[in-house]
Write a protein that holds these residues in place. Structure first.
Motif, PDB file in Angstrom:
ATOM      1  N   LEU A 129       0.747  -1.142  -0.079  1.00  0.00           N
ATOM      2  CA  LEU A 129      -0.005  -0.049  -0.234  1.00  0.00           C
ATOM      3  C   LEU A 129       0.880   1.302   0.051  1.00  0.00           C
ATOM      4  CD1 LEU A 129      -2.863  -1.026   2.541  1.00  0.00           C
ATOM      5  CD2 LEU A 129      -2.645  -1.641   0.146  1.00  0.00           C
ATOM      6  N   GLU A 130       0.268   2.200  -0.754  1.00  0.00           N
ATOM      7  CA  GLU A 130       0.954   3.550  -0.473  1.00  0.00           C
ATOM      8  C   GLU A 130       0.349   4.553   0.626  1.00  0.00           C
ATOM      9  OE1 GLU A 130       3.058   4.751  -2.903  1.00  0.00           O
ATOM     10  OE2 GLU A 130       2.806   2.892  -4.174  1.00  0.00           O
ATOM     11  N   GLU A 131       1.087   5.373   0.975  1.00  0.00           N
ATOM     12  CA  GLU A 131       0.739   6.049   2.456  1.00  0.00           C
ATOM     13  C   GLU A 131      -0.476   6.756   2.209  1.00  0.00           C
ATOM     14  OE1 GLU A 131       2.400   9.695   4.909  1.00  0.00           O
ATOM     15  OE2 GLU A 131       3.797   9.214   3.299  1.00  0.00           O
ATOM     16  N   ASP A 132      -0.833   7.329   1.047  1.00  0.00           N
ATOM     17  CA  ASP A 132      -2.224   7.918   0.986  1.00  0.00           C
ATOM     18  C   ASP A 132      -3.354   6.823   1.017  1.00  0.00           C
ATOM     19  OD1 ASP A 132      -1.541   7.077  -1.518  1.00  0.00           O
ATOM     20  OD2 ASP A 132      -3.070   8.117  -2.462  1.00  0.00           O
ATOM     21  N   GLU A 133      -3.161   5.747   0.656  1.00  0.00           N
ATOM     22  CA  GLU A 133      -4.091   4.492   0.888  1.00  0.00           C
ATOM     23  C   GLU A 133      -4.017   4.269   2.081  1.00  0.00           C
ATOM     24  OE1 GLU A 133      -3.768   2.125  -3.399  1.00  0.00           O
ATOM     25  OE2 GLU A 133      -2.055   1.814  -1.833  1.00  0.00           O
ATOM     26  N   VAL A 134      -3.073   4.004   2.983  1.00  0.00           N
ATOM     27  CA  VAL A 134      -3.006   3.802   4.619  1.00  0.00           C
ATOM     28  C   VAL A 134      -3.864   4.875   5.239  1.00  0.00           C
ATOM     29  CG1 VAL A 134      -1.680   3.331   6.325  1.00  0.00           C
ATOM     30  CG2 VAL A 134      -1.063   2.258   4.272  1.00  0.00           C
ATOM     31  N   ASN A 135      -3.651   6.047   4.825  1.00  0.00           N
ATOM     32  CA  ASN A 135      -4.448   7.406   5.425  1.00  0.00           C
ATOM     33  C   ASN A 135      -5.704   7.213   5.359  1.00  0.00           C
ATOM     34  OD1 ASN A 135      -1.907   8.323   6.263  1.00  0.00           O
ATOM     35  ND2 ASN A 135      -1.642   9.602   4.708  1.00  0.00           N
ATOM     36  N   LYS A 136      -6.260   6.929   4.184  1.00  0.00           N
ATOM     37  CA  LYS A 136      -7.602   6.505   3.868  1.00  0.00           C
ATOM     38  C   LYS A 136      -8.184   5.600   4.594  1.00  0.00           C
ATOM     39  CE  LYS A 136      -7.516   8.551  -0.831  1.00  0.00           C
ATOM     40  NZ  LYS A 136      -8.014   7.896  -2.327  1.00  0.00           N
ATOM     41  N   ILE A 137      -7.560   4.288   4.702  1.00  0.00           N
ATOM     42  CA  ILE A 137      -7.969   3.247   5.517  1.00  0.00           C
ATOM     43  C   ILE A 137      -8.169   3.522   6.968  1.00  0.00           C
ATOM     44  CG2 ILE A 137      -7.349   1.076   6.207  1.00  0.00           C
ATOM     45  CD1 ILE A 137      -6.245   0.347   3.766  1.00  0.00           C
ATOM     46  N   SER A 138      -7.310   4.602   7.560  1.00  0.00           N
ATOM     47  CA  SER A 138      -7.283   5.226   8.862  1.00  0.00           C
ATOM     48  C   SER A 138      -8.433   5.571   9.044  1.00  0.00           C
ATOM     49  CB  SER A 138      -6.050   5.780   9.142  1.00  0.00           C
ATOM     50  OG  SER A 138      -6.398   7.165   8.767  1.00  0.00           O
ATOM     51  N   ASN A 147       0.099  -5.777   7.719  1.00  0.00           N
ATOM     52  CA  ASN A 147       1.152  -6.792   7.404  1.00  0.00           C
ATOM     53  C   ASN A 147       1.630  -6.850   5.900  1.00  0.00           C
ATOM     54  OD1 ASN A 147       0.856  -8.043  10.187  1.00  0.00           O
ATOM     55  ND2 ASN A 147      -1.272  -8.026   9.309  1.00  0.00           N
ATOM     56  N   ILE A 148       2.851  -6.282   5.820  1.00  0.00           N
ATOM     57  CA  ILE A 148       3.560  -6.312   4.659  1.00  0.00           C
ATOM     58  C   ILE A 148       4.242  -7.916   4.483  1.00  0.00           C
ATOM     59  CG2 ILE A 148       5.520  -5.635   3.020  1.00  0.00           C
ATOM     60  CD1 ILE A 148       2.929  -3.491   3.560  1.00  0.00           C
ATOM     61  N   ILE A 149       4.021  -8.584   3.459  1.00  0.00           N
ATOM     62  CA  ILE A 149       4.415 -10.052   3.242  1.00  0.00           C
ATOM     63  C   ILE A 149       5.369 -10.163   2.215  1.00  0.00           C
ATOM     64  CG2 ILE A 149       3.750 -12.263   3.001  1.00  0.00           C
ATOM     65  CD1 ILE A 149       2.319 -11.015   5.494  1.00  0.00           C
ATOM     66  N   ARG A 150       6.471 -10.559   2.194  1.00  0.00           N
ATOM     67  CA  ARG A 150       7.463 -11.169   1.219  1.00  0.00           C
ATOM     68  C   ARG A 150       8.061 -12.391   1.360  1.00  0.00           C
ATOM     69  NH1 ARG A 150      10.173  -5.407   2.425  1.00  0.00           N
ATOM     70  NH2 ARG A 150       8.817  -4.222   1.468  1.00  0.00           N
ATOM     71  N   GLY A 151       7.955 -13.087   0.556  1.00  0.00           N
ATOM     72  CA  GLY A 151       8.432 -14.591   0.620  1.00  0.00           C
ATOM     73  C   GLY A 151       7.667 -15.145   1.587  1.00  0.00           C
ATOM     74  N   ARG A 152       6.403 -15.014   1.679  1.00  0.00           N
ATOM     75  CA  ARG A 152       5.568 -15.554   2.955  1.00  0.00           C
ATOM     76  C   ARG A 152       5.932 -15.331   4.333  1.00  0.00           C
ATOM     77  NH1 ARG A 152       2.044 -18.965   0.518  1.00  0.00           N
ATOM     78  NH2 ARG A 152       2.640 -20.163  -1.259  1.00  0.00           N
ATOM     79  N   ARG A 153       6.679 -14.058   4.292  1.00  0.00           N
ATOM     80  CA  ARG A 153       7.064 -13.880   5.805  1.00  0.00           C
ATOM     81  C   ARG A 153       6.428 -12.374   6.147  1.00  0.00           C
ATOM     82  NH1 ARG A 153      10.251 -17.734   7.611  1.00  0.00           N
ATOM     83  NH2 ARG A 153      11.684 -17.328   8.987  1.00  0.00           N
ATOM     84  N   VAL A 154       6.172 -12.415   7.283  1.00  0.00           N
ATOM     85  CA  VAL A 154       5.745 -10.981   7.541  1.00  0.00           C
ATOM     86  C   VAL A 154       6.996 -10.037   7.900  1.00  0.00           C
ATOM     87  CG1 VAL A 154       4.775  -9.410   9.382  1.00  0.00           C
ATOM     88  CG2 VAL A 154       3.609 -11.582   8.585  1.00  0.00           C
ATOM     89  N   VAL A 155       7.385  -9.150   7.022  1.00  0.00           N
ATOM     90  CA  VAL A 155       8.422  -8.163   7.018  1.00  0.00           C
ATOM     91  C   VAL A 155       8.237  -6.855   7.842  1.00  0.00           C
ATOM     92  CG1 VAL A 155       9.735  -9.299   5.275  1.00  0.00           C
ATOM     93  CG2 VAL A 155       8.160  -7.468   4.769  1.00  0.00           C
TER      94      VAL A 155
END
Length: 158
Positions: A70-79, A88-96
């Motif tokens: 997600l972009e920062e403006d999308e996160v701000n809207k979700i808030s 949760n940002i997932i990379r390679g099946r792991r929460v990073v």
């Protein structure tokens, strides 16, 4: 004996890369999809869980978006509609990366003022600006006309 969480895990597979938005208030998942610009024409794999049992809030929604962070403006809207949501940002099946959304003190160009006579709803070259009066429950006030917004905030998304 299986728990409710085990039952949920069987219905939705983990994502390899992307974003999981958790702790969305029950019934708001479709508004999160709207904020993200996700509709029926998307190519992305999306998982939407609604009215899932939650120890923290009783019921919650969860949105998983494969191959997208997600972009920062999308996160701000979700808030605005899900002030306690967890990203949760997932990379390679792991929460990073994992964080709770944080609503900014001033919302610019994200919501329209509910007052149809407000200068921000005219052809003037200005963006709407809403001051955050309270984060929980969400209470906003237009900087220009002082019109409050305290409910149905998703109805005013631009």
């Amino acid at each position: 004996m299986e728990t409710k969480l085990d039952e949920i895990a069987m219905r939705v597979t983990p994502i390899g890369n992307g974003t999981v938005i958790d702790h969305i208030p029950a019934g708001q998942a479709l508004n999160v999809l709207k904020i993200l610009g996700i509709d029926k024409t998307t190519e992305a794999t999306i998982s939407v869980l609604m009215n899932v049992s939650s120890r923290r809030s009783g019921k919650k929604d969860i949105v998983k978006v494969e191959d997208r962070e997600l972009e920062e403006d999308e996160v701000n809207k979700i808030s605005l509609i899900a002030p306690g949501a967890t990203i949760n940002i997932i990379r390679g099946r792991r929460v990073v990366e994992k964080y709770t959304v944080d609503m900014p003190d001033l919302i610019v160009g994200v919501l329209r003022c509910p007052n149809p006579s407000c200068i921000s709803n005219t052809n003037e070259p200005i963006k709407s600006q809403l001051l955050v009066k309270s984060k929980n429950p969400v209470a906003l006030r237009c900087v220009y006309c002082e019109q409050p917004i305290t409910e149905k905030i998703a109805d005013y998304l631009i």
